[in-house]
Design a protein around this motif. Structure first.
Motif, PDB file in Angstrom:
ATOM      1  N   GLY A 107       0.974  -1.453  -0.058  1.00 39.19           N
ATOM      2  CA  GLY A 107       0.401  -0.060   0.328  1.00 39.19           C
ATOM      3  C   GLY A 107       0.707   1.133   0.003  1.00 39.19           C
ATOM      4  O   GLY A 107       0.476   2.380  -0.363  1.00 39.19           O
ATOM      5  N   GLU A 108       2.279   0.756   0.372  1.00 35.52           N
ATOM      6  CA  GLU A 108       2.630   2.523   0.623  1.00 35.52           C
ATOM      7  C   GLU A 108       3.363   2.653  -0.856  1.00 35.52           C
ATOM      8  O   GLU A 108       4.095   3.516  -0.562  1.00 35.52           O
ATOM      9  N   LEU A 116      -1.192   9.166  -4.288  1.00 43.06           N
ATOM     10  CA  LEU A 116      -2.690   9.078  -3.637  1.00 43.06           C
ATOM     11  C   LEU A 116      -2.757   8.178  -2.649  1.00 43.06           C
ATOM     12  O   LEU A 116      -2.206   7.724  -1.957  1.00 43.06           O
ATOM     13  N   PRO A 117      -3.108   9.171  -0.985  1.00 41.53           N
ATOM     14  CA  PRO A 117      -3.534   8.058   0.117  1.00 41.53           C
ATOM     15  C   PRO A 117      -4.766   6.574  -0.606  1.00 41.53           C
ATOM     16  O   PRO A 117      -5.456   7.081  -1.075  1.00 41.53           O
ATOM     17  N   ALA A 118      -4.529   5.702   0.082  1.00 43.38           N
ATOM     18  CA  ALA A 118      -5.072   4.596   0.470  1.00 43.38           C
ATOM     19  C   ALA A 118      -6.114   4.389   1.412  1.00 43.38           C
ATOM     20  O   ALA A 118      -5.894   5.064   2.405  1.00 43.38           O
ATOM     21  N   SER A 119      -6.780   3.787   0.773  1.00 44.30           N
ATOM     22  CA  SER A 119      -9.051   3.651   1.488  1.00 44.30           C
ATOM     23  C   SER A 119      -8.787   2.319   2.102  1.00 44.30           C
ATOM     24  O   SER A 119      -8.128   1.480   1.302  1.00 44.30           O
ATOM     25  N   LEU A 120      -8.211   2.199   3.431  1.00 41.83           N
ATOM     26  CA  LEU A 120      -7.902   1.633   4.200  1.00 41.83           C
ATOM     27  C   LEU A 120      -9.362   0.762   4.516  1.00 41.83           C
ATOM     28  O   LEU A 120     -10.278   0.937   5.411  1.00 41.83           O
ATOM     29  N   ASP A 121      -9.973  -0.858   4.583  1.00 37.02           N
ATOM     30  CA  ASP A 121     -10.965  -1.243   5.221  1.00 37.02           C
ATOM     31  C   ASP A 121     -10.327  -2.672   4.862  1.00 37.02           C
ATOM     32  O   ASP A 121     -10.577  -3.902   4.486  1.00 37.02           O
ATOM     33  N   ARG A 122     -10.487  -3.584   7.093  1.00 38.42           N
ATOM     34  CA  ARG A 122     -10.323  -4.942   6.605  1.00 38.42           C
ATOM     35  C   ARG A 122      -8.921  -5.350   6.078  1.00 38.42           C
ATOM     36  O   ARG A 122      -7.462  -4.663   6.591  1.00 38.42           O
ATOM     37  N   SER A 123      -9.427  -6.151   5.124  1.00 33.61           N
ATOM     38  CA  SER A 123      -7.880  -6.344   4.478  1.00 33.61           C
ATOM     39  C   SER A 123      -7.785  -5.755   3.286  1.00 33.61           C
ATOM     40  O   SER A 123      -7.176  -6.904   2.220  1.00 33.61           O
TER      41      SER A 123
END
Length: 210
Positions: A107-108, A116-123
């Motif tokens: 993700g990084e 762009l920033p990542a949107s995190l959702d569980r896995s």
């Protein structure tokens, strides 16, 4: 996996500033067919390289990743011969599967690649790109998104989504061709990887024709 860019030269500068290795923007040509015939349109393309200098040139862990500045919009809009029996209108998502312990690092990396920033959702870790999306996930995350699916390799692209003009018609086309398909966790039809040359194919209704 190739991302669209409006200006390949500016993308190269941004990647330099982010400390991302790449092969530089190169001028290429691609054939575009219109009612007037086929012409070679100028494009620009660059490939991202692994941070490890010992890695193969122009390759990141999941394979070849780059960015392309396409032909002029007026030429692309005039293309012919793009109709498909399943009604596909465009690619809207790529699902990249990585190892269980690699999701944060991947993700990084893509935050640097895309700016762009990542949107995190569980896995999962996802990036919204205008009308499309990149989703990073783990093997268990892939199975949660697409029941029964396991990645052929990790890291690697495990699934992709196309929009269709008429989802019901696309399903009818699959049935008529005796194509095996299942349902995603949110109800969309998908062709399993084992029946689609190693990468699951998900269909969703185009918002423009819904």
């Amino acid at each position: 996996m190739v991302f669209a860019t409006r200006d390949a030269e500016q993308t190269a500068i941004r990647l330099d500033q982010a400390g991302v290795r790449h092969g530089g923007a190169r001028a290429l040509q691609r054939p575009v067919t219109t009612a007037e015939g086929t012409e070679l349109a100028p494009i620009k393309f660059l490939e991202i390289s692994d941070d490890d200098p010992a890695a193969p040139p122009n390759m990141v862990p999941e394979g070849r990743v780059g960015a392309a500045e396409d032909a002029p919009h007026e030429l692309l809009d005039a293309q012919t011969g793009l109709a498909h029996p399943n009604g596909a209108t465009g690619l809207t998502e790529c699902v990249l599967c990585v190892g269980d312990s690699d999701l944060q690092a991947a993700g990084e990396r893509y935050e640097r690649y895309l700016g762009l920033p990542a949107s995190l959702d569980r896995s999962t870790s996802s990036f919204t790109l205008d009308s499309s999306r990149l989703t990073l996930t783990t093997p268990d995350g892939l199975a949660a998104l697409l029941p029964g699916e396991r990645p052929l390799t990790a890291p690697g692209i495990s699934a992709y989504t196309v929009e269709v003009a008429d989802l019901a018609a696309a399903e009818a086309h699959l049935r008529a061709q005796n194509v095996e398909f299942g349902r995603s966790a949110d109800g969309r039809p998908f062709i399993p990887a084992k029946a689609a040359f190693g990468t699951a194919l998900v269909f969703q209704q185009s918002q423009e024709t819904a």
